[in-house]
Design a protein around this motif. Structure first.
Motif, PDB file in Angstrom:
ATOM      1  N   ALA B 457      50.459  38.351  35.875  1.00  0.00           N
ATOM      2  CA  ALA B 457      50.800  39.904  36.217  1.00  0.00           C
ATOM      3  C   ALA B 457      51.111  40.341  34.709  1.00  0.00           C
ATOM      4  O   ALA B 457      50.873  41.483  34.232  1.00  0.00           O
ATOM      5  N   ASP B 486      53.598  35.532  36.392  1.00  0.00           N
ATOM      6  CA  ASP B 486      52.870  35.727  37.634  1.00  0.00           C
ATOM      7  C   ASP B 486      53.244  36.749  38.418  1.00  0.00           C
ATOM      8  O   ASP B 486      54.527  37.203  38.161  1.00  0.00           O
ATOM      9  N   ARG B 487      52.603  37.171  39.424  1.00  0.00           N
ATOM     10  CA  ARG B 487      53.046  38.367  40.285  1.00  0.00           C
ATOM     11  C   ARG B 487      54.272  38.101  41.040  1.00  0.00           C
ATOM     12  O   ARG B 487      54.813  39.200  41.342  1.00  0.00           O
ATOM     13  N   GLU B 488      54.572  36.796  41.226  1.00  0.00           N
ATOM     14  CA  GLU B 488      56.165  36.740  42.058  1.00  0.00           C
ATOM     15  C   GLU B 488      57.085  36.607  40.929  1.00  0.00           C
ATOM     16  O   GLU B 488      58.251  36.832  41.313  1.00  0.00           O
TER      17      GLU B 488
END
Lengths: 275, 515
Positions: B457, B486-488
């Motif tokens: 991300a 990351d996206r999380e």
């Protein structure tokens, strides 16, 4: 004794216990929300706190939060340092605390003592000893399950923390997602998830990562009854220069875009220019 | 002390022979120079005419009933070491003299047992009770005592004996006491020299030329012309407290309580000398001869009985977890300070500096206590090093040891204001990941770590870290580090090993740390 009489008696006994545990202080009053958060992170209060990740992948974030909390306590009430107890299993899964990283985040390396343990029992023992001595802020990460870390164990830790007037942070990566179900004698329990990544506009390059951010749910906070809704997530950011937590809506953070590397091989640079 | 039948006694102690076996002679053999020869025989075999050095086949022919066992010199040496440990209950200075001798320095210790002769009898009696044939002798010099125990009937040479008398005693000993090689012994035998007296009476120079300086040094030692030191198995501690019991202690609480009172005695001693203990050693002597050792180091000079007792209790608890076998009980407990350091009495200062010191002292005590239970190598401190390789930039060393010389380390890098460029956690070993990158030198689009797919991300990088060319191996590759989110929201510190096309045709990706 009648049925209603016994329930009255239980209520009375609970109050007595609450008064005893508060050390003779008046019964806790519900605090307002804003005041609650600052009181929650108030370093003056010792005691045992637990940090549990919301998902297994959030374990590192939970550890980061525990460290931030310890750093805050250390900054405002200088003590011998931080004793970080790392179990082998946790070290395998999450790595060991890294001195340079901790230094960059505001902890001088000479203030860190790292104790490595094999088993949850050793970890809990080491944490109890460290809390009793009152020499340092204690962070312990244990791969314990509910069997090893039960009410009695947490009670021992809580009493040790009170005896040593010491802040202890217990990290339970294995109990990810079980924050609501856990029963313990801890002062407070936090459920931690990693902060949301910065948003990316359509077509724009990927942004830079932001400062250390967490999503946090206060599942339990003794003495702050009713101040927190255990279902509500809050976004907080840790400012390690001031050692302070800020509740901060994420979109307010400044965004930047990574610069293209300058020492790329010529071929790759040409390709970028051609595009 | 001389243990003539150590090897055979060891076997007899281990497996008690059945009644009809017990009648048979017993010997231990080993392969010496391609031939199977006896190395030790028991009393019955000796009476039957067997002797060490005899071929196994001959011995069998002479005594068909002979029981045999293969020699194990290492087990013998271990046993001798354990016996030497056990002997430390009589005096702190005890040494093993392989293959079958023991040296005890009893100066100043004999009166505790009712005199030298009584002590000797006591040691022999106790060894015999444990199944060891033992013969002892007391003499002003260790070499003379050993030689007397081995080759003479004389058991006791008093302390005040004059040099002439000592030489006369030595003169009565056989040449074998010199422990020469067989060829040299034969030469002396042919020359008609049978006893040490024959040698002592002769001029030195020709003898030295023939026998070598070593043999002459031995001769001098036996004649007490030269003082030889005993090199004890364990250094005798400088400060020591000891307690003896008529019956063995078996309960752990009793042992702990005794340790506590010993600690009090020891601390009085230490205080009188103005020192504090840096190394502590507790020794437990069990009634049946086993000896247990507990050692622990401290990170500051200690002189507080409570703290010392607490430390020892932790070590004892570790032993107890592994199973502290009290058996018939411990009858001698000894506590010593192995290494001491100057330690001034604390000043009763209640200022701020005092409080900080108190914190430090408490942390030191805590480090000791944790180290006592977890092992000193498991309690660490981080020392920054002058290196830009991430895993070498911090050295973890035992916290109880002294701090190494401070290295000139650069301040930790930041990506930009407030964002550290180093992760909070570092894996001991970078973990390989499968990564998909758009450009050869760009960040990964997505990567798979521990079977979980992470979509990128946000990222920052690369930060290029080259190997240390002056010390790294040939194939060490440049690393490009990326700070990746990351996206999380998970934050990772990834690196690509090797520059694409230049160092490696297919660079590998690793995750090295977590933020």
């Amino acid at each position: 004794m009648s049925r209603s009489g016994s329930s009255e008696r239980i209520v009375f006994l609970r109050r007595r216990i609450a008064a005893l545990e508060a050390g003779g202080a008046p019964a806790p009053v519900p605090a307002s929300r804003d005041e609650g958060l600052s009181r929650l992170f108030d370093p003056g209060r010792g005691g045992l706190r637990e940090a549990l990740p919301a998902r297994p992948t959030d374990a590192a974030a939970a550890a980061g939060f525990a460290f931030a909390l310890a750093l805050r306590r250390l900054r405002l009430r200088p003590q011998g340092g931080i004793v970080w107890i790392a179990e082998d299993m946790a070290a395998r899964e999450l790595g060991l605390p890294y001195g340079r990283g901790l230094q960059a985040a505001g902890l001088p390396p000479e203030l860190l003592v790292l104790a490595r343990t094999h088993r949850p029992r050793e970890t809990l023992w080491a944490m109890e000893e460290a809390l009793k001595s009152g020499a340092a802020v204690v962070i312990a990460e244990s791969w314990a399950d509910a069997g090893a870390y039960d009410l009695a164990a947490s009670r021992r830790l809580a009493l040790a923390a009170r005896r040593g007037d010491c802040a202890g942070l217990l990290l339970l990566p294995r109990a990810a997602g079980a924050a609501q179900r856990l029963a313990s004698a801890a002062e407070a329990r936090f459920e931690i998830a990693a902060g949301a990544p910065p948003p990316r506009a359509e077509g724009a390059p990927r942004p830079l990562p932001g400062p250390l951010a967490f999503r946090l749910r206060v599942v339990k906070a003794r003495g702050l009854v009713g101040a927190f809704d255990p279902q509500v997530w809050r976004d907080i950011v840790f400012d390690h220069q001031e050692a302070e937590f800020h509740e901060w809506p994420f979109h307010a953070l400044p965004r930047r875009v990574p610069a293209a590397p300058v020492d790329r091989p010529v071929r790759a640079q040409k390709r970028t220019h051609a595009r | 002390m001389f243990l003539p039948r150590l090897s055979t006694d060891r076997f007899a102690r281990k497996n008690a022979p059945t009644p009809d076996e017990a009648e048979a002679p017993f010997a231990v053999w080993a392969k010496l120079g391609g031939a199977e020869r006896l190395t030790a025989v028991d009393a019955r075999a000796e009476k039957a005419g067997l002797a060490p050095g005899m071929a196994v086949a001959d011995a069998r022919a002479m005594r068909p009933a002979l029981r045999l066992a293969e020699a194990d010199p290492r087990a013998d040496a271990e046993l001798l070491g354990r016996i030497a440990d056990w002997c430390r209950r009589f005096t702190p200075l005890a040494a093993a003299d392989p293959p079958n001798g023991l040296l005890l320095d009893i100066s100043g210790a004999a009166h505790l047992f009712g005199g030298e002769a009584a002590l000797l009898a006591e040691v022999e009696r106790r060894l015999a009770a444990q199944g060891f044939a033992a013969r002892g002798a007391i003499a002003p010099g260790p070499a003379l005592a050993l030689a007397l125990a081995r080759f003479s009937r004389r058991r006791h040479v008093a302390e005040g004996t004059t040099a002439e008398e000592l030489e006369a005693i030595a003169a009565g000993l056989p040449i074998a006491a010199l422990d020469l090689d067989p060829a040299a012994r034969q030469r002396l035998d042919r020359a008609g020299l049978r006893s040490l007296g024959d040698l002592l009476a002769r001029p030195r120079a020709p003898l030295t030329a023939r026998l070598g300086a070593e043999a002459m040094a031995r001769l001098d030692a036996i004649a007490c012309r030269r003082r030889e030191p005993i090199s004890p198995r364990f250094e005798a501690p400088d400060f020591m407290a000891e307690r003896r019991f008529p019956e063995g202690l078996t309960r752990q609480e009793d042992i702990e309580r005794t340790l506590h009172s010993l600690a009090r005695e020891l601390c009085l001693l230490l205080e009188r000398h103005g020192v504090g203990a840096r190394e502590l050693e507790a020794v437990f002597y069990r009634v049946d001869g086993a000896v247990a050792h507990i050692e622990t180091g401290t990170s500051r000079p200690l002189r507080d009985p409570g703290t010392i007792a607490l430390l020892l209790r932790e070590r004892l608890a570790v032993l107890a977890e592994e199973g502290l076998d009290t058996g018939y009980g411990y009858d001698v407990l000894r506590l010593g300070a192995g290494r001491v350091e100057r330690c001034d009495a604390p000043q009763a200062d209640l200022g701020l500096a005092g409080r900080e010191n108190a914190h430090d002292a408490r942390l030191d005590d805590l480090v000791d206590r944790l180290g006592a239970r977890l092992g000193p190598r498991r309690v660490l401190r981080a020392y920054p090093q002058a290196s830009h390789i991430p895993e070498l930039a911090v050295a973890l060393r035992p916290a109880s040891g002294s701090a190494p010389a401070a290295a000139e380390a650069a301040p930790p890098p930041y990506l930009r204001e407030g964002v550290p460029a180093r992760p909070l956690r570092l894996f001991e070993r970078p973990e390989p990941i499968e990564a998909v990158a758009l450009t050869p030198d760009g960040p990964p689009l997505r990567f798979r770590w521990r079977r979980l797919l992470h979509e990128l991300a946000a990222y920052e990088g690369p930060e290029r870290i080259a190997p240390q060319w002056w010390s790294a191996p040939e194939d060490a590759a440049t690393r490009d580090y990326f700070y990746v989110e990351d996206r999380e929201g998970g934050r990772f510190w990834l690196f690509r090993e090797g520059l694409f096309g230049r160092e490696s045709p297919s660079p590998r990706w690793f995750v090295h740390g977590l933020f």
